[in-house]
Design a protein around this motif. Structure first.
Motif, PDB file in Angstrom:
ATOM      1  N   LEU A  66      -2.438 -16.790 -32.202  1.00 52.50           N
ATOM      2  CA  LEU A  66      -1.632 -15.747 -32.835  1.00 52.50           C
ATOM      3  C   LEU A  66      -1.190 -16.183 -34.237  1.00 52.50           C
ATOM      4  CD1 LEU A  66      -0.453 -12.915 -32.543  1.00 52.50           C
ATOM      5  CD2 LEU A  66       1.611 -13.959 -31.606  1.00 52.50           C
ATOM      6  N   GLY A  67      -0.720 -17.405 -34.355  1.00 49.74           N
ATOM      7  CA  GLY A  67      -0.322 -17.908 -35.667  1.00 49.74           C
ATOM      8  C   GLY A  67      -1.491 -17.954 -36.642  1.00 49.74           C
ATOM      9  N   ARG A  68      -2.663 -18.337 -36.156  1.00 50.84           N
ATOM     10  CA  ARG A  68      -3.831 -18.382 -37.039  1.00 50.84           C
ATOM     11  C   ARG A  68      -4.234 -16.980 -37.475  1.00 50.84           C
ATOM     12  NH1 ARG A  68      -1.748 -22.129 -35.749  1.00 50.84           N
ATOM     13  NH2 ARG A  68      -0.744 -21.469 -37.650  1.00 50.84           N
ATOM     14  N   SER A  69      -4.079 -15.997 -36.573  1.00 53.91           N
ATOM     15  CA  SER A  69      -4.465 -14.627 -36.929  1.00 53.91           C
ATOM     16  C   SER A  69      -3.555 -14.064 -38.020  1.00 53.91           C
ATOM     17  CB  SER A  69      -4.463 -13.715 -35.697  1.00 53.91           C
ATOM     18  OG  SER A  69      -3.150 -13.389 -35.291  1.00 53.91           O
ATOM     19  N   PHE A  70      -2.323 -14.607 -38.132  1.00 56.46           N
ATOM     20  CA  PHE A  70      -1.393 -14.188 -39.184  1.00 56.46           C
ATOM     21  C   PHE A  70      -1.396 -15.182 -40.360  1.00 56.46           C
ATOM     22  CE2 PHE A  70       0.384 -11.440 -35.893  1.00 56.46           C
ATOM     23  CZ  PHE A  70       0.701 -10.314 -36.625  1.00 56.46           C
ATOM     24  N   ARG A  71      -2.321 -16.121 -40.362  1.00 52.20           N
ATOM     25  CA  ARG A  71      -2.469 -17.107 -41.447  1.00 52.20           C
ATOM     26  C   ARG A  71      -1.186 -17.907 -41.682  1.00 52.20           C
ATOM     27  NH1 ARG A  71      -3.563 -12.386 -42.897  1.00 52.20           N
ATOM     28  NH2 ARG A  71      -2.113 -12.319 -44.636  1.00 52.20           N
ATOM     29  N   VAL A  72      -0.506 -18.281 -40.620  1.00 56.87           N
ATOM     30  CA  VAL A  72       0.733 -19.062 -40.717  1.00 56.87           C
ATOM     31  C   VAL A  72       0.377 -20.501 -41.080  1.00 56.87           C
ATOM     32  CG1 VAL A  72       2.691 -19.975 -39.410  1.00 56.87           C
ATOM     33  CG2 VAL A  72       1.974 -17.606 -39.104  1.00 56.87           C
ATOM     34  N   ARG A  73       1.050 -21.020 -42.104  1.00 56.63           N
ATOM     35  CA  ARG A  73       0.817 -22.398 -42.542  1.00 56.63           C
ATOM     36  C   ARG A  73       2.102 -23.233 -42.536  1.00 56.63           C
ATOM     37  NH1 ARG A  73      -4.400 -22.644 -44.192  1.00 56.63           N
ATOM     38  NH2 ARG A  73      -5.273 -20.761 -45.098  1.00 56.63           N
ATOM     39  N   LEU A  74       3.237 -22.597 -42.777  1.00 54.12           N
ATOM     40  CA  LEU A  74       4.521 -23.300 -42.815  1.00 54.12           C
ATOM     41  C   LEU A  74       5.491 -22.613 -41.866  1.00 54.12           C
ATOM     42  CD1 LEU A  74       4.893 -23.698 -46.692  1.00 54.12           C
ATOM     43  CD2 LEU A  74       4.271 -25.488 -45.065  1.00 54.12           C
ATOM     44  N   TRP A  75       6.469 -23.375 -41.389  1.00 50.97           N
ATOM     45  CA  TRP A  75       7.481 -22.841 -40.474  1.00 50.97           C
ATOM     46  C   TRP A  75       8.845 -22.872 -41.133  1.00 50.97           C
ATOM     47  CZ3 TRP A  75       5.672 -27.033 -36.698  1.00 50.97           C
ATOM     48  CH2 TRP A  75       4.451 -26.680 -36.136  1.00 50.97           C
ATOM     49  N   PRO A  76       9.695 -21.975 -40.787  1.00 52.47           N
ATOM     50  CA  PRO A  76       9.353 -20.758 -40.063  1.00 52.47           C
ATOM     51  C   PRO A  76       8.671 -19.746 -40.985  1.00 52.47           C
ATOM     52  CG  PRO A  76      11.665 -20.685 -40.657  1.00 52.47           C
ATOM     53  CD  PRO A  76      11.136 -22.027 -41.116  1.00 52.47           C
ATOM     54  N   VAL A  79       7.342 -12.631 -39.947  1.00 47.99           N
ATOM     55  CA  VAL A  79       6.471 -11.498 -40.240  1.00 47.99           C
ATOM     56  C   VAL A  79       7.201 -10.240 -39.775  1.00 47.99           C
ATOM     57  CG1 VAL A  79       4.208 -10.450 -39.867  1.00 47.99           C
ATOM     58  CG2 VAL A  79       4.419 -12.950 -39.949  1.00 47.99           C
ATOM     59  N   PHE A  80       7.460  -9.342 -40.701  1.00 46.09           N
ATOM     60  CA  PHE A  80       8.188  -8.111 -40.425  1.00 46.09           C
ATOM     61  C   PHE A  80       7.180  -6.990 -40.211  1.00 46.09           C
ATOM     62  CE2 PHE A  80      10.902 -10.949 -42.700  1.00 46.09           C
ATOM     63  CZ  PHE A  80      12.134 -10.806 -42.087  1.00 46.09           C
ATOM     64  N   LEU A  81       7.227  -6.391 -39.019  1.00 45.88           N
ATOM     65  CA  LEU A  81       6.241  -5.373 -38.629  1.00 45.88           C
ATOM     66  C   LEU A  81       6.923  -4.040 -38.367  1.00 45.88           C
ATOM     67  CD1 LEU A  81       4.551  -7.560 -35.873  1.00 45.88           C
ATOM     68  CD2 LEU A  81       3.639  -7.189 -38.156  1.00 45.88           C
ATOM     69  N   VAL A  87       4.642  -5.382 -42.807  1.00 48.09           N
ATOM     70  CA  VAL A  87       5.274  -4.770 -43.968  1.00 48.09           C
ATOM     71  C   VAL A  87       5.600  -5.849 -45.000  1.00 48.09           C
ATOM     72  CG1 VAL A  87       7.303  -3.480 -44.764  1.00 48.09           C
ATOM     73  CG2 VAL A  87       6.173  -2.849 -42.619  1.00 48.09           C
ATOM     74  N   SER A  88       6.099  -6.994 -44.521  1.00 51.19           N
ATOM     75  CA  SER A  88       6.416  -8.103 -45.411  1.00 51.19           C
ATOM     76  C   SER A  88       6.503  -9.385 -44.601  1.00 51.19           C
ATOM     77  CB  SER A  88       7.726  -7.853 -46.166  1.00 51.19           C
ATOM     78  OG  SER A  88       8.804  -7.793 -45.262  1.00 51.19           O
ATOM     79  N   ARG A  89       6.656 -10.498 -45.323  1.00 43.04           N
ATOM     80  CA  ARG A  89       6.840 -11.792 -44.654  1.00 43.04           C
ATOM     81  C   ARG A  89       7.683 -12.700 -45.523  1.00 43.04           C
ATOM     82  NH1 ARG A  89       1.750 -15.016 -43.093  1.00 43.04           N
ATOM     83  NH2 ARG A  89       1.073 -13.009 -42.360  1.00 43.04           N
ATOM     84  N   ARG A  92      10.059 -19.913 -44.793  1.00 43.84           N
ATOM     85  CA  ARG A  92      11.190 -20.830 -44.958  1.00 43.84           C
ATOM     86  C   ARG A  92      12.394 -20.204 -45.664  1.00 43.84           C
ATOM     87  NH1 ARG A  92       8.298 -26.713 -45.978  1.00 43.84           N
ATOM     88  NH2 ARG A  92       7.439 -26.801 -43.875  1.00 43.84           N
ATOM     89  N   PRO A  93      12.888 -19.085 -45.133  1.00 42.94           N
ATOM     90  CA  PRO A  93      14.082 -18.489 -45.750  1.00 42.94           C
ATOM     91  C   PRO A  93      15.292 -19.400 -45.547  1.00 42.94           C
ATOM     92  CG  PRO A  93      13.637 -17.449 -43.654  1.00 42.94           C
ATOM     93  CD  PRO A  93      12.478 -18.373 -43.925  1.00 42.94           C
ATOM     94  N   VAL A  94      16.180 -19.395 -46.532  1.00 46.07           N
ATOM     95  CA  VAL A  94      17.365 -20.252 -46.441  1.00 46.07           C
ATOM     96  C   VAL A  94      18.659 -19.463 -46.350  1.00 46.07           C
ATOM     97  CG1 VAL A  94      16.334 -22.265 -47.528  1.00 46.07           C
ATOM     98  CG2 VAL A  94      17.398 -20.513 -48.946  1.00 46.07           C
ATOM     99  N   ASP A  95      18.625 -18.176 -46.705  1.00 48.22           N
ATOM    100  CA  ASP A  95      19.836 -17.375 -46.551  1.00 48.22           C
ATOM    101  C   ASP A  95      19.489 -15.996 -46.007  1.00 48.22           C
ATOM    102  OD1 ASP A  95      19.202 -15.628 -48.743  1.00 48.22           O
ATOM    103  OD2 ASP A  95      20.017 -17.099 -50.124  1.00 48.22           O
ATOM    104  N   ALA A  96      20.513 -15.264 -45.637  1.00 48.65           N
ATOM    105  CA  ALA A  96      20.316 -13.988 -44.944  1.00 48.65           C
ATOM    106  C   ALA A  96      19.871 -12.853 -45.856  1.00 48.65           C
ATOM    107  CB  ALA A  96      21.601 -13.590 -44.216  1.00 48.65           C
ATOM    108  N   GLY A  97      20.133 -12.943 -47.159  1.00 52.97           N
ATOM    109  CA  GLY A  97      19.821 -11.845 -48.073  1.00 52.97           C
ATOM    110  C   GLY A  97      18.401 -11.325 -47.986  1.00 52.97           C
ATOM    111  N   PRO A  98      17.390 -12.169 -48.175  1.00 51.24           N
ATOM    112  CA  PRO A  98      16.015 -11.692 -48.083  1.00 51.24           C
ATOM    113  C   PRO A  98      15.633 -11.190 -46.683  1.00 51.24           C
ATOM    114  CG  PRO A  98      16.101 -13.786 -49.251  1.00 51.24           C
ATOM    115  CD  PRO A  98      17.468 -13.534 -48.680  1.00 51.24           C
ATOM    116  N   ILE A  99      16.209 -11.793 -45.671  1.00 45.28           N
ATOM    117  CA  ILE A  99      15.929 -11.353 -44.293  1.00 45.28           C
ATOM    118  C   ILE A  99      16.498  -9.945 -44.099  1.00 45.28           C
ATOM    119  CG2 ILE A  99      16.303 -11.819 -41.843  1.00 45.28           C
ATOM    120  CD1 ILE A  99      16.522 -14.826 -42.604  1.00 45.28           C
ATOM    121  N   LEU A 100      17.716  -9.726 -44.570  1.00 48.74           N
ATOM    122  CA  LEU A 100      18.329  -8.395 -44.458  1.00 48.74           C
ATOM    123  C   LEU A 100      17.518  -7.351 -45.211  1.00 48.74           C
ATOM    124  CD1 LEU A 100      22.060  -9.428 -44.835  1.00 48.74           C
ATOM    125  CD2 LEU A 100      21.057  -8.272 -42.843  1.00 48.74           C
TER     126      LEU A 100
END
Length: 107
Positions: A66-76, A79-81, A87-89, A92-100
């Motif tokens: 599953l991770g390979r199918s989404f081309r995941v290379r770094l954690w975390p 993937v926003f679906l 829709v976006s990804r 390594r987010p560090v604060d809530a702003g971009p996640i929100l």
């Protein structure tokens, strides 16, 4: 749907993810990853604001399809679906702003 606390070691197949309806955050990482641990408070803050977003937390690693199918290379990698479509990804987010912002786009 509350935030998920543990990583699934048996990830659902990609076809199941692609068939999901509604907003979903697919999180790839591991429990021992320091970057993943640091992201959890920001994720908790975002889920407090968007409790209806489905959270699927997948343990990732070498050879995990599953991770390979989404081309995941770094954690975390987050993937926003919406209705099974990316829709976006964020990586390594560090604060809530971009996640929100990403959650607002799929909610």
């Amino acid at each position: 749907m509350p935030m998920t606390d543990h990583y699934l070691s048996d990830a659902p197949p990609r076809t199941e993810i692609d068939a999901l309806q509604g907003p979903t955050l697919l999180e790839f990482g591991t429990g021992w990853c320091g970057h993943c641990q640091r992201a959890q408070p920001a994720l908790a803050m975002a889920f407090a604001r968007y409790p209806d977003v489905r959270h699927i937390k997948v343990e990732d690693g070498s050879g995990r399809p599953l991770g390979r199918s989404f081309r995941v290379r770094l954690w975390p990698t987050l993937v926003f679906l919406r209705d099974g479509q990316e829709v976006s990804r964020l990586v390594r987010p560090v604060d809530a702003g971009p996640i929100l912002e990403a959650m607002a786009a799929i909610a």
